[in-house]
Design a protein around this motif. Structure first.
Motif, mmCIF file in Angstrom:
data_model
loop_
_atom_site.group_PDB
_atom_site.id
_atom_site.type_symbol
_atom_site.label_atom_id
_atom_site.label_comp_id
_atom_site.label_asym_id
_atom_site.label_seq_id
_atom_site.Cartn_x
_atom_site.Cartn_y
_atom_site.Cartn_z
ATOM 1 N N TRP A 143 -1.344 0.710 5.048
ATOM 2 C CA TRP A 143 -2.392 1.436 4.819
ATOM 3 C C TRP A 143 -2.428 2.179 3.529
ATOM 4 C CZ3 TRP A 143 0.898 2.113 9.045
ATOM 5 C CH2 TRP A 143 1.922 3.081 8.967
ATOM 6 N N ASN A 175 -3.436 3.362 11.262
ATOM 7 C CA ASN A 175 -3.976 3.018 12.491
ATOM 8 C C ASN A 175 -2.984 1.495 12.863
ATOM 9 O OD1 ASN A 175 -5.399 0.288 11.904
ATOM 10 N ND2 ASN A 175 -6.606 1.607 10.941
ATOM 11 N N SER A 226 -4.337 9.421 6.788
ATOM 12 C CA SER A 226 -5.463 9.600 7.630
ATOM 13 C C SER A 226 -5.903 8.273 7.872
ATOM 14 C CB SER A 226 -6.410 10.453 6.652
ATOM 15 O OG SER A 226 -6.936 9.821 5.676
ATOM 16 N N LYS A 227 -5.862 7.165 7.184
ATOM 17 C CA LYS A 227 -6.221 5.784 7.630
ATOM 18 C C LYS A 227 -5.273 4.932 8.256
ATOM 19 C CE LYS A 227 -9.507 5.952 3.974
ATOM 20 N NZ LYS A 227 -10.334 5.168 3.092
ATOM 21 N N SER A 251 -3.692 5.596 3.080
ATOM 22 C CA SER A 251 -3.144 6.985 3.433
ATOM 23 C C SER A 251 -2.928 7.166 4.988
ATOM 24 C CB SER A 251 -4.349 8.076 2.813
ATOM 25 O OG SER A 251 -5.566 7.555 3.785
ATOM 26 N N ASP A 290 0.931 -1.271 0.130
ATOM 27 C CA ASP A 290 -0.253 0.130 0.081
ATOM 28 C C ASP A 290 0.905 1.382 -0.177
ATOM 29 O OD1 ASP A 290 -2.476 1.568 -0.030
ATOM 30 O OD2 ASP A 290 -3.282 -0.209 1.421
#
Length: 172
Positions: free
Chosen positions: A123, A130, A127-128, A125, A93
């Motif tokens: 992930w 975690n 913002s995503k 981006s 990713d």
């Protein structure tokens, strides 16, 4: 501050890397920026050759044209994607988190061993990003130490597969 580039036993390394692929420095097939932050810590545990080694790596790639083979990857036995219980490039990713923990110990003469745990996640981006549902693996290996490098064999186990890797130099 690590005491050796080849066989570190104490100290740390902090590596910041920025890779740029753009029209002014290359072809038109790729336009991206890859930022990597790699922290490595080495500690002697029971003697001069018993080493506890820890590494954490965060990487993010952004841009208009990111070739598939330049995505952030996890899986396999290479330095930048070391999750040895998974197949090569198992997770791909734009961003990734990777942590490796190893205990390296002498066996006899120039032969040493290690046990390890790897964990990570990719992930799409920032913002995503975690840290839920991290992938884990574990394993063991042998090292044959020479003055200028070591020969490495690792066997990693995960819930998906088993990986066997033969290479030169430490993973980190």
């Amino acid at each position: 501050t690590s005491d050796s580039q080849i066989h570190p036993t104490r100290g740390f390394r902090l590596i910041f890397q920025d890779d740029l692929a753009a029209g002014l420095v290359g072809g038109q097939d790729a336009k991206f920026n890859r930022l990597s932050l790699d922290f490595r810590k080495y500690m002697r545990v029971f003697g001069e050759k018993d080493v506890f080694a820890f590494r954490t790596l965060v990487q993010y790639i952004s841009g208009e044209k990111i070739p598939f083979f330049d995505l952030a990857s996890l899986g396999g036995g290479s330095e930048m994607s070391a999750m040895r219980g998974y197949s090569l490039n198992r997770f791909l990713d734009n961003g990734k988190f990777l942590a490796n923990i190893e205990y390296r110990f002498p066996i006899v003469w120039r032969l040493g061993g290690n046990v390890f745990i790897d964990t990570g996640k990719v992930w799409p981006s920032l913002s995503k990003a975690n840290f839920r549902n991290l992938a884990f693996d574990y394993g063991l290996g042998l090292r044959f130490y020479l003055p200028d490098f070591c020969v490495r064999v690792d066997v990693g186990f995960s819930k998906e597969t088993t990986g066997l890797y033969f290479n030169f130099g430490h993973i980190f």
